[in-house]
Write an enzyme that holds these catalytic residues in place. Structure first.
Site, PDB file in Angstrom:
ATOM      1  N   ASP A   1      -4.297 -13.764 -34.945  1.00 53.11           N
ATOM      2  CA  ASP A   1      -3.193 -14.051 -35.002  1.00 53.11           C
ATOM      3  C   ASP A   1      -2.664 -14.411 -36.769  1.00 53.11           C
ATOM      4  O   ASP A   1      -3.356 -15.137 -36.983  1.00 53.11           O
ATOM      5  CB  ASP A   1      -2.585 -15.510 -34.420  1.00 53.11           C
TER       6      ASP A   1
ATOM      7  N   ASP B   1       3.060 -14.940 -27.827  1.00 53.61           N
ATOM      8  CA  ASP B   1       3.328 -13.902 -28.164  1.00 53.61           C
ATOM      9  C   ASP B   1       4.071 -12.502 -27.675  1.00 53.61           C
ATOM     10  O   ASP B   1       5.035 -11.993 -26.828  1.00 53.61           O
ATOM     11  CB  ASP B   1       2.075 -12.604 -29.154  1.00 53.61           C
TER      12      ASP B   1
HETATM   13  N1  LIG Z   1      -3.433   0.963 -28.449  1.00 51.76           N
HETATM   14  C1  LIG Z   1      -3.020   0.681 -29.564  1.00 51.76           C
HETATM   15  N2  LIG Z   1      -2.981   1.511 -30.705  1.00 51.76           N
HETATM   16  C2  LIG Z   1      -2.642   2.594 -31.701  1.00 51.76           C
HETATM   17  N3  LIG Z   1      -2.283   1.033 -32.354  1.00 51.76           N
HETATM   18  C3  LIG Z   1      -1.779   0.113 -31.364  1.00 51.76           C
HETATM   19  C4  LIG Z   1      -2.125   0.098 -30.003  1.00 51.76           C
HETATM   20  N4  LIG Z   1      -1.726  -1.389 -29.747  1.00 51.76           N
HETATM   21  C5  LIG Z   1      -1.403  -2.397 -30.405  1.00 51.76           C
HETATM   22  N5  LIG Z   1      -0.667  -1.006 -31.894  1.00 51.76           N
HETATM   23  C6  LIG Z   1      -0.723  -1.236 -33.209  1.00 51.76           C
HETATM   24  O1  LIG Z   1      -0.874  -2.921 -33.759  1.00 51.76           O
HETATM   25  C7  LIG Z   1       0.072  -3.437 -34.870  1.00 51.76           C
HETATM   26  C8  LIG Z   1       0.159  -5.077 -34.311  1.00 51.76           C
HETATM   27  O2  LIG Z   1      -0.939  -5.453 -33.930  1.00 51.76           O
HETATM   28  P1  LIG Z   1      -1.753  -7.049 -34.332  1.00 51.76           P
HETATM   29  O3  LIG Z   1      -0.772  -7.873 -33.047  1.00 51.76           O
HETATM   30  O4  LIG Z   1      -3.408  -7.155 -34.800  1.00 51.76           O
HETATM   31  O5  LIG Z   1      -0.466  -7.642 -35.602  1.00 51.76           O
HETATM   32  P2  LIG Z   1       0.873  -8.306 -35.756  1.00 51.76           P
HETATM   33  O6  LIG Z   1       1.895  -8.232 -34.441  1.00 51.76           O
HETATM   34  O7  LIG Z   1       1.400  -7.563 -36.573  1.00 51.76           O
HETATM   35  O8  LIG Z   1       0.347  -9.939 -36.123  1.00 51.76           O
HETATM   36  P3  LIG Z   1      -0.128 -10.782 -34.434  1.00 51.76           P
HETATM   37  O9  LIG Z   1      -0.324 -10.221 -33.863  1.00 51.76           O
HETATM   38  O10 LIG Z   1      -1.111 -11.900 -35.632  1.00 51.76           O
HETATM   39  O11 LIG Z   1       1.931 -11.729 -34.636  1.00 51.76           O
HETATM   40  C9  LIG Z   1       1.510  -2.318 -34.420  1.00 51.76           C
HETATM   41  O12 LIG Z   1       1.620  -1.793 -34.920  1.00 51.76           O
HETATM   42  C10 LIG Z   1       0.983  -2.158 -33.252  1.00 51.76           C
HETATM   43  O13 LIG Z   1       1.885  -0.721 -32.254  1.00 51.76           O
HETATM   44 MG   LIG Z   2       0.489  -8.761 -31.794  1.00 54.97          MG
END
Ligand SMILES: Nc1ncnc2c1ncn2[C@@H]1O[C@H](COP(=O)(O)OP(=O)(O)OP(=O)(O)O)[C@@H](O)[C@H]1O
Ligand SMILES: [Mg+2]
Length: 550
Positions: free
Chosen positions: A65, A394
Site C-alpha cells: 500500500d 481500499d
Molecule cells: N488484472 C489487472 N491487470 C492489469 N492492471 C491491473 C489489474 N488489476 C489492477 N490493475 C492496475 O493496477 C493499478 C493499481 O495498482 P495498486 O493498487 O498497486 O496501486 P494504487 O491503487 O495506485 O495504490 P494503492 O493501492 O497502494 O493505494 C491500477 O492502474 C489498476 O488498473
Molecule cells: Mg490500489
C-alpha cells in the site's frame, strides 16, 4: 546568509541557516521527490512487489500500500515530504490509487526537469501542467462508463480490482462480495444519490484460521468474552442494558477505619454490602434486560448474581464500541443504574459468545438498526491480518467512491493512455512552449502502463509503441494484461476502477508537481542544513538513495 552594502555585511538570517536557490534548489527538490516515486514504483499493480518495513522498535510491516510504505519511511527532505502528502491526500479523498499518484507526480517532475534543462521556464511548465490537468480530467469524464450506484456486479469488480494488487488477491472475489454487502448495508439514500459513511462499518481482526474465514456480520463484534462461566452464552431476542459506569460498590476515596467489636458486626457489614449489590442486580432485572454490556468492570458478586438470573454480561468494552452499540441497538448509554429504564434498553435478535481462534468474542447480530455491520478479518498471522485490513479498507473505499459517484473506468493503464493521446492532440492547439509542457504532461501519464508492464517483466518500448497504436485506433480500453504479458481490452478482464480514484490521482499528482516546481528558494533554519545535491544523481530504484542529510 549576508549581503554587502558599502563593505558592511548585513545579516538577514541567523548564523548557521542554509539556503539554496534557483536551479540548484529546483533540481534538488525534483530529485528528492523522484526518489520517493522510484521507491514505490515496484509496488504498482498485480505484479508489483510488497515491501517489508521495519520501524525503530523492530516492528515489521509487510505491505504494498503506497500510503503505508511512505508513512513508515523516515523521510526528512521537504520536497520528499510533499510527496508523502500526495499519498495522504489521495488516501483521504478516495482511499486508493496512492501509489499511482506518487509515481505520476515523480514522472511529471522528471519531464519538467528535462524541459527546464532545455531552457523552458518553470512558470511556463506550471501553466502548461495546469491546463493539461484540466484537459486530463475532462478526458476521464468523457470516457467514463456510467453505472447504477447499487449494481452489485460492477461494484464487486471495482472492489476486486483494488485488491488484485494486494497480498489478499487470492481471495479477492469473496472479500469483494463482503465489501459490497457492507457498503450497501450502510448506504443511505438521499434524494437521487447515496451517502456512505465508512465509520458505520466496524472492522475487527483476529489472527488464526485463514482469510477464507473472513465474514460480514450484520451487527457488531466485541473482542470480549462473557464475564462469568455460569451465564448463558447465547441470548435470543436480547434486551440490552448499556452501562457506562462500573457495576460495583464504590470504594471510598479515603482510607477509613471501622472498629468492629463482634462477629455479628462483621456479618451485618457484609450483609449490607451484599444488599447493595443485590439491589443493583434487582434494578437491572426490573427492566427485563437479559444482556448487560458494561464499559467498566463488574463486581464478582454481581457477576454471580446476574448469572443466577440468566443474564449475559460483558465488561470493559471500549467507549467507541459502546457508542456503536447504542447506535446499532437503538439503546441508550446509561451512566447510573438509578436512571436505567426499560425504554433505555437496546435490542438485537441474538447476542452470542463464540470461540474465534484462541479467543472468545461476543457477537451482537440482527440489531434494531440494520445499517450496522462489521467485518471480522481472519488470516494466518498478525501481519497478514493487518495487511488484509488495509486491503479491505481500499476495497470499501472504492465501492463507496462508486456508490457516491456512479462512474467507472477500466484500468491497466488504459485511461492514462487515453489521456496521453488526448493531450497530444490538445498540445497541437496551443502556442509555443506551453505546447511542450502539455505534451510532457501527456507523456508522463504513460508511466502507469509502463510501470505495470515493467513489474510484469515486459519490454517497455514494445509495450508503449503497441499501446499507443491501439489507442490511436480508438481502442480506448486497451491496457496491460499483466498476467499474460500482452495488450488486452481491460473490460474483458473486468479490471474496473472508480472514476473518482483516477481523477484524484491526476489532481493530487499535478498539484504536488506544480507546487514543487514553483519553489526556487529553499531557506533552512539554523538547526537544519541547506539541502545539497544528493550524490550520484538518481538511484535506479529502491530505498537506498535518500540523501543522508540535507
Ligand atoms: N488484472 C489487472 N491487470 C492489469 N492492471 C491491473 C489489474 N488489476 C489492477 N490493475 C492496475 O493496477 C493499478 C493499481 O495498482 P495498486 O493498487 O498497486 O496501486 P494504487 O491503487 O495506485 O495504490 P494503492 O493501492 O497502494 O493505494 C491500477 O492502474 C489498476 O488498473
Ligand atoms: Mg490500489
Amino acid at each position: 546568509m549576508s549581503t554587502q552594502t558599502g563593505g558592511v555585511p548585513v545579516l538577514i538570517l541567523r548564523e548557521g541557516s542554509g539556503r539554496s536557490s534557483g536551479r540548484d534548489a529546483q533540481r534538488n527538490n525534483i530529485m528528492a521527490a523522484r526518489m520517493i516515486a522510484e521507491a514505490v514504483k515496484s509496488a504498482l499493480g498485480p505484479k508489483g512487489m510488497d515491501k517489508m518495513l521495519v520501524d525503530g522498535s523492530g516492528d515489521v510491516t509487510i505491505t504494498s500500500d503506497g500510503r503505508t510504505i511512505l508513512d513508515q519511511m523516515d523521510i526528512e527532505h521537504p520536497a520528499a515530504k510533499m510527496m508523502v502528502e500526495v499519498a495522504k491526500t489521495q488516501d483521504a479523498e478516495v482511499g486508493d490509487g496512492t501509489t499511482t499518484a506518487v509515481i505520476l507526480a515523480g514522472e511529471l517532475l522528471g519531464k519538467a526537469e528535462d524541459l527546464i534543462n532545455k531552457g523552458v521556464h518553470p512558470t511556463v511548465i506550471v501553466e502548461g501542467y495546469i491546463k493539461a490537468a484540466d484537459k486530463a480530467l475532462e478526458t476521464l469524464e468523457n470516457i467514463a462508463i456510467p453505472v447504477k450506484p447499487t449494481e452489485k456486479e460492477f461494484l464487486k469488480e471495482v472492489a476486486a480490482t483494488s485488491m488484485a494488487s494486494k497480498l489478499v488477491a487470492e481471495k479477492k472475489e469473496q472479500l469483494a462480495s463482503i465489501a459490497v454487502e457492507a457498503v450497501l448495508s450502510v448506504a443511505q439514500k438521499i434524494g437521487d444519490s447515496y451517502l456512505v459513511d465508512l465509520d458505520d462499518i466496524a472492522i475487527e481482526k483476529k489472527p488464526g484460521e485463514s482469510l477464507a474465514e473472513t465474514r460480514l456480520i450484520k451487527g457488531l463484534v466485541l473482542d470480549k468474552e462473557v464475564v462469568h462461566s455460569g451465564m448463558p452464552k447465547r441470548v435470543e431476542k436480547a434486551q440490552i442494558a448499556l452501562l457506562e459506569s462500573s457495576l460495583e460498590v464504590k470504594k471510598t476515596e479515603f482510607d477509613t477505619k471501622i472498629n468492629i467489636e463482634s462477629p455479628e458486626q462483621i456479618e451485618s457489614f457484609l450483609r449490607e454490602e451484599e444488599g447493595m449489590l443485590k439491589a443493583m442486580v434487582e434494578k437491572i432485572g426490573a427492566t427485563k434486560a437479559n444482556v448487560v454490556i458494561c464499559q467498566k468492570g463488574i463486581d464478582d458478586m454481581i457477576q454471580h448474581l446476574l448469572s443466577r438470573k440468566g443474564i449475559l454480561a460483558v465488561q470493559r468494552v471500549k467507549e467507541s464500541d459502546m457508542k456503536k452499540l447504542a447506535m446499532a441497538t437503538s439503546g441508550k448509554l446509561v451512566t447510573s443504574l438509578d436512571g436505567l429504564l426499560k425504554s433505555d434498553l437496546g435490542y438485537a435478535n441474538l447476542v452470542e459468545e463464540r470461540k474465534i481462534g484462541e479467543d472468545k468474542m461476543t457477537f451482537i447480530e440482527g440489531c434494531k438498526n440494520p445499517r450496522s455491520v462489521a467485518i471480522l478479518i481472519r488470516g494466518a498471522d498478525k501481519r497478514f491480518v493487518e495487511e488484509a485490513e488495509r486491503s479491505v479498507h481500499d476495497a470499501l473505499c472504492v465501492v463507496r467512491d462508486v456508490v457516491h459517484v456512479p462512474k467507472i473506468v477500466a484500468g491497466g493503464g488504459a485511461p492514462e493512455m487515453e489521456i496521453s493521446r488526448a493531450l497530444r492532440g490538445y498540445a497541437e492547439t496551443l502556442p509555443g512552449r506551453e505546447q511542450l509542457a502539455v505534451r510532457s504532461f501527456g507523456e508522463s501519464m504513460e508511466i502507469v502502463p509502463l510501470t505495470l508492464g515493467e513489474n510484469a517483466g515486459l519490454d517497455p518500448i514494445d509495450l508503449l509503441l503497441e499501446l499507443r497504436t491501439c489507442h490511436e485506433k480508438r481502442e480506448k480500453w486497451a491496457g496491460v494484461h499483466v498476467f499474460e504479458g500482452k495488450i488486452k481490452d481491460m473490460r474483458e478482464l473486468k479490471v474496473y476502477e472508480p472514476l473518482a480514484v483516477k481523477k484524484q490521482t491526476i489532481k493530487s499528482a499535478a498539484e504536488a508537481a506544480t507546487m514543487i516546481l514553483r519553489v526556487d528558494d529553499v531557506i533552512a533554519s539554523g538547526k537544519m542544513k541547506a539541502p545539497p545535491m544528493p550524490p550520484g544523481g538518481m538511484p535506479s530504484g529502491g530505498y537506498g538513495g535518500m540523501p543522508p542529510e540535507y
